[in-house]
Structures are given as C-alpha cells and as structure tokens.
Design a protein around this motif. Structure first.
Motif, PDB file in Angstrom:
ATOM      1  N   THR A   1     -20.004 -62.744-133.262  1.00  0.00           N
ATOM      2  CA  THR A   1     -18.799 -63.570-133.147  1.00  0.00           C
ATOM      3  C   THR A   1     -19.179 -65.005-132.818  1.00  0.00           C
ATOM      4  O   THR A   1     -19.987 -65.238-131.924  1.00  0.00           O
ATOM      5  N   PRO A   2     -18.581 -65.990-133.502  1.00  0.00           N
ATOM      6  CA  PRO A   2     -18.824 -67.382-133.114  1.00  0.00           C
ATOM      7  C   PRO A   2     -18.379 -67.612-131.670  1.00  0.00           C
ATOM      8  O   PRO A   2     -17.364 -67.072-131.227  1.00  0.00           O
ATOM      9  N   LEU A   3     -19.152 -68.404-130.945  1.00  0.00           N
ATOM     10  CA  LEU A   3     -18.818 -68.698-129.550  1.00  0.00           C
ATOM     11  C   LEU A   3     -17.420 -69.295-129.435  1.00  0.00           C
ATOM     12  O   LEU A   3     -16.655 -68.928-128.547  1.00  0.00           O
ATOM     13  N   THR A   4     -17.062 -70.192-130.336  1.00  0.00           N
ATOM     14  CA  THR A   4     -15.733 -70.812-130.263  1.00  0.00           C
ATOM     15  C   THR A   4     -14.627 -69.766-130.426  1.00  0.00           C
ATOM     16  O   THR A   4     -13.592 -69.853-129.777  1.00  0.00           O
ATOM     17  N   ALA A   5     -14.853 -68.745-131.267  1.00  0.00           N
ATOM     18  CA  ALA A   5     -13.858 -67.676-131.439  1.00  0.00           C
ATOM     19  C   ALA A   5     -13.744 -66.836-130.168  1.00  0.00           C
ATOM     20  O   ALA A   5     -12.643 -66.430-129.787  1.00  0.00           O
ATOM     21  N   LEU A   6     -14.871 -66.590-129.511  1.00  0.00           N
ATOM     22  CA  LEU A   6     -14.843 -65.843-128.253  1.00  0.00           C
ATOM     23  C   LEU A   6     -14.059 -66.623-127.193  1.00  0.00           C
ATOM     24  O   LEU A   6     -13.219 -66.057-126.488  1.00  0.00           O
ATOM     25  N   LEU A   7     -14.307 -67.916-127.092  1.00  0.00           N
ATOM     26  CA  LEU A   7     -13.583 -68.736-126.118  1.00  0.00           C
ATOM     27  C   LEU A   7     -12.083 -68.723-126.404  1.00  0.00           C
ATOM     28  O   LEU A   7     -11.267 -68.629-125.479  1.00  0.00           O
ATOM     29  N   GLU A   8     -11.708 -68.808-127.684  1.00  0.00           N
ATOM     30  CA  GLU A   8     -10.292 -68.764-128.050  1.00  0.00           C
ATOM     31  C   GLU A   8      -9.680 -67.419-127.661  1.00  0.00           C
ATOM     32  O   GLU A   8      -8.577 -67.358-127.126  1.00  0.00           O
ATOM     33  N   ARG A   9     -10.407 -66.349-127.938  1.00  0.00           N
ATOM     34  CA  ARG A   9      -9.930 -65.000-127.608  1.00  0.00           C
ATOM     35  C   ARG A   9      -9.704 -64.849-126.097  1.00  0.00           C
ATOM     36  O   ARG A   9      -8.783 -64.175-125.659  1.00  0.00           O
ATOM     37  N   LEU A  10     -10.570 -65.501-125.310  1.00  0.00           N
ATOM     38  CA  LEU A  10     -10.461 -65.451-123.856  1.00  0.00           C
ATOM     39  C   LEU A  10      -9.471 -66.481-123.306  1.00  0.00           C
ATOM     40  O   LEU A  10      -9.275 -66.584-122.108  1.00  0.00           O
ATOM     41  N   LYS A  11      -8.885 -67.272-124.213  1.00  0.00           N
ATOM     42  CA  LYS A  11      -7.931 -68.331-123.857  1.00  0.00           C
ATOM     43  C   LYS A  11      -8.562 -69.369-122.912  1.00  0.00           C
ATOM     44  O   LYS A  11      -7.951 -69.800-121.933  1.00  0.00           O
ATOM     45  N   MET A  12      -9.795 -69.737-123.243  1.00  0.00           N
ATOM     46  CA  MET A  12     -10.511 -70.745-122.457  1.00  0.00           C
ATOM     47  C   MET A  12     -10.683 -72.006-123.293  1.00  0.00           C
ATOM     48  O   MET A  12     -11.041 -71.929-124.461  1.00  0.00           O
ATOM     49  N   ARG A  13     -10.412 -73.155-122.680  1.00  0.00           N
ATOM     50  CA  ARG A  13     -10.584 -74.430-123.368  1.00  0.00           C
ATOM     51  C   ARG A  13     -12.046 -74.833-123.314  1.00  0.00           C
ATOM     52  O   ARG A  13     -12.626 -74.930-122.233  1.00  0.00           O
ATOM     53  N   ARG A  14     -12.625 -75.072-124.470  1.00  0.00           N
ATOM     54  CA  ARG A  14     -14.061 -75.342-124.554  1.00  0.00           C
ATOM     55  C   ARG A  14     -14.502 -76.542-123.727  1.00  0.00           C
ATOM     56  O   ARG A  14     -15.629 -76.585-123.270  1.00  0.00           O
ATOM     57  N   GLY A  15     -13.633 -77.513-123.513  1.00  0.00           N
ATOM     58  CA  GLY A  15     -13.998 -78.686-122.720  1.00  0.00           C
ATOM     59  C   GLY A  15     -14.056 -78.417-121.230  1.00  0.00           C
ATOM     60  O   GLY A  15     -14.557 -79.225-120.468  1.00  0.00           O
ATOM     61  N   ARG A  16     -13.546 -77.252-120.811  1.00  0.00           N
ATOM     62  CA  ARG A  16     -13.475 -76.952-119.380  1.00  0.00           C
ATOM     63  C   ARG A  16     -14.349 -75.775-118.986  1.00  0.00           C
ATOM     64  O   ARG A  16     -14.130 -75.158-117.944  1.00  0.00           O
ATOM     65  N   VAL A  17     -15.332 -75.437-119.831  1.00  0.00           N
ATOM     66  CA  VAL A  17     -16.215 -74.313-119.517  1.00  0.00           C
ATOM     67  C   VAL A  17     -17.679 -74.705-119.691  1.00  0.00           C
ATOM     68  O   VAL A  17     -18.000 -75.660-120.387  1.00  0.00           O
ATOM     69  N   ALA A  18     -18.530 -73.947-119.046  1.00  0.00           N
ATOM     70  CA  ALA A  18     -19.975 -74.006-119.270  1.00  0.00           C
ATOM     71  C   ALA A  18     -20.386 -72.605-119.696  1.00  0.00           C
ATOM     72  O   ALA A  18     -19.892 -71.610-119.150  1.00  0.00           O
ATOM     73  N   VAL A  19     -21.250 -72.518-120.710  1.00  0.00           N
ATOM     74  CA  VAL A  19     -21.633 -71.217-121.251  1.00  0.00           C
ATOM     75  C   VAL A  19     -23.142 -71.056-121.223  1.00  0.00           C
ATOM     76  O   VAL A  19     -23.889 -71.983-121.561  1.00  0.00           O
ATOM     77  N   GLU A  20     -23.562 -69.862-120.828  1.00  0.00           N
ATOM     78  CA  GLU A  20     -24.971 -69.483-120.831  1.00  0.00           C
ATOM     79  C   GLU A  20     -25.069 -68.177-121.619  1.00  0.00           C
ATOM     80  O   GLU A  20     -24.300 -67.251-121.380  1.00  0.00           O
ATOM     81  N   ILE A  21     -25.997 -68.136-122.578  1.00  0.00           N
ATOM     82  CA  ILE A  21     -26.234 -66.920-123.346  1.00  0.00           C
ATOM     83  C   ILE A  21     -27.685 -66.533-123.159  1.00  0.00           C
ATOM     84  O   ILE A  21     -28.589 -67.338-123.441  1.00  0.00           O
ATOM     85  N   ASN A  22     -27.901 -65.321-122.689  1.00  0.00           N
ATOM     86  CA  ASN A  22     -29.259 -64.816-122.430  1.00  0.00           C
ATOM     87  C   ASN A  22     -30.075 -65.795-121.577  1.00  0.00           C
ATOM     88  O   ASN A  22     -31.217 -66.109-121.875  1.00  0.00           O
ATOM     89  N   ARG A  23     -29.424 -66.281-120.524  1.00  0.00           N
ATOM     90  CA  ARG A  23     -30.036 -67.166-119.527  1.00  0.00           C
ATOM     91  C   ARG A  23     -30.394 -68.561-120.048  1.00  0.00           C
ATOM     92  O   ARG A  23     -31.189 -69.273-119.452  1.00  0.00           O
ATOM     93  N   GLU A  24     -29.791 -68.956-121.176  1.00  0.00           N
ATOM     94  CA  GLU A  24     -29.998 -70.299-121.728  1.00  0.00           C
ATOM     95  C   GLU A  24     -28.642 -70.994-121.819  1.00  0.00           C
ATOM     96  O   GLU A  24     -27.707 -70.458-122.422  1.00  0.00           O
ATOM     97  N   ILE A  25     -28.555 -72.184-121.241  1.00  0.00           N
ATOM     98  CA  ILE A  25     -27.310 -72.945-121.297  1.00  0.00           C
ATOM     99  C   ILE A  25     -27.090 -73.420-122.732  1.00  0.00           C
ATOM    100  O   ILE A  25     -28.001 -73.913-123.383  1.00  0.00           O
TER     101      ILE A  25
END
Length: 72
Positions: free
Chosen positions: A22-46
């Motif tokens: 899943t694209p990260l942006t689609a996951l954020l939308e699904r979670l109802k999170m605004r991309r400008g107001r979050v920090a994301v780490e995947i597998n311990r990498e920002i």
C-alpha cells in the motif's frame, strides 16, 4: 472468497491488516491522518515527507506513525 488476500503490518506496535502493498499516502488517508502533521518510520528508518508519495508499505513492515497535535 475475496479478490485480494489480507496481510498485516505492525502499526505502532500492533497488528494492522492491509490488502497487500500500500502507498504510504493511502495508509495515512485510511487512518485519517494529515501528512503534514505526522512523522513516519518504516522498519526503523524515518521517511522524509518528500518521499511519502513514492513510499510503499509492504506486508510485514514495522510502521510507527507519530501524529502531532496542537493545543495547550
């Protein structure tokens, strides 16, 4: 039987079902999170915000999302 097979990632320490990569942006939308107001780490990498559109969350990934909330 459904057309796609549900798989999971670890999201903030808990199992979370996705239907495949899943694209990260689609996951954020699904979670109802605004991309400008979050920090994301995947597998311990920002993940830099500039890379959100090109980043794919894959089955088995460990994802941490921190949502910044204003107020006082």
């Amino acid at each position: 039987m459904p057309d796609s097979i549900a798989s999971s990632i670890t999201l903030n320490g808990e199992s979370y079902l996705l239907t495949g990569d899943t694209p990260l942006t689609a996951l954020l939308e699904r979670l109802k999170m605004r991309r400008g107001r979050v920090a994301v780490e995947i597998n311990r990498e920002i993940v830099p915000k500039a890379n959100y559109d090109a980043t794919i969350v894959r089955v088995g990934d460990q994802v941490e999302i921190i949502n910044f909330v204003g107020g006082g």
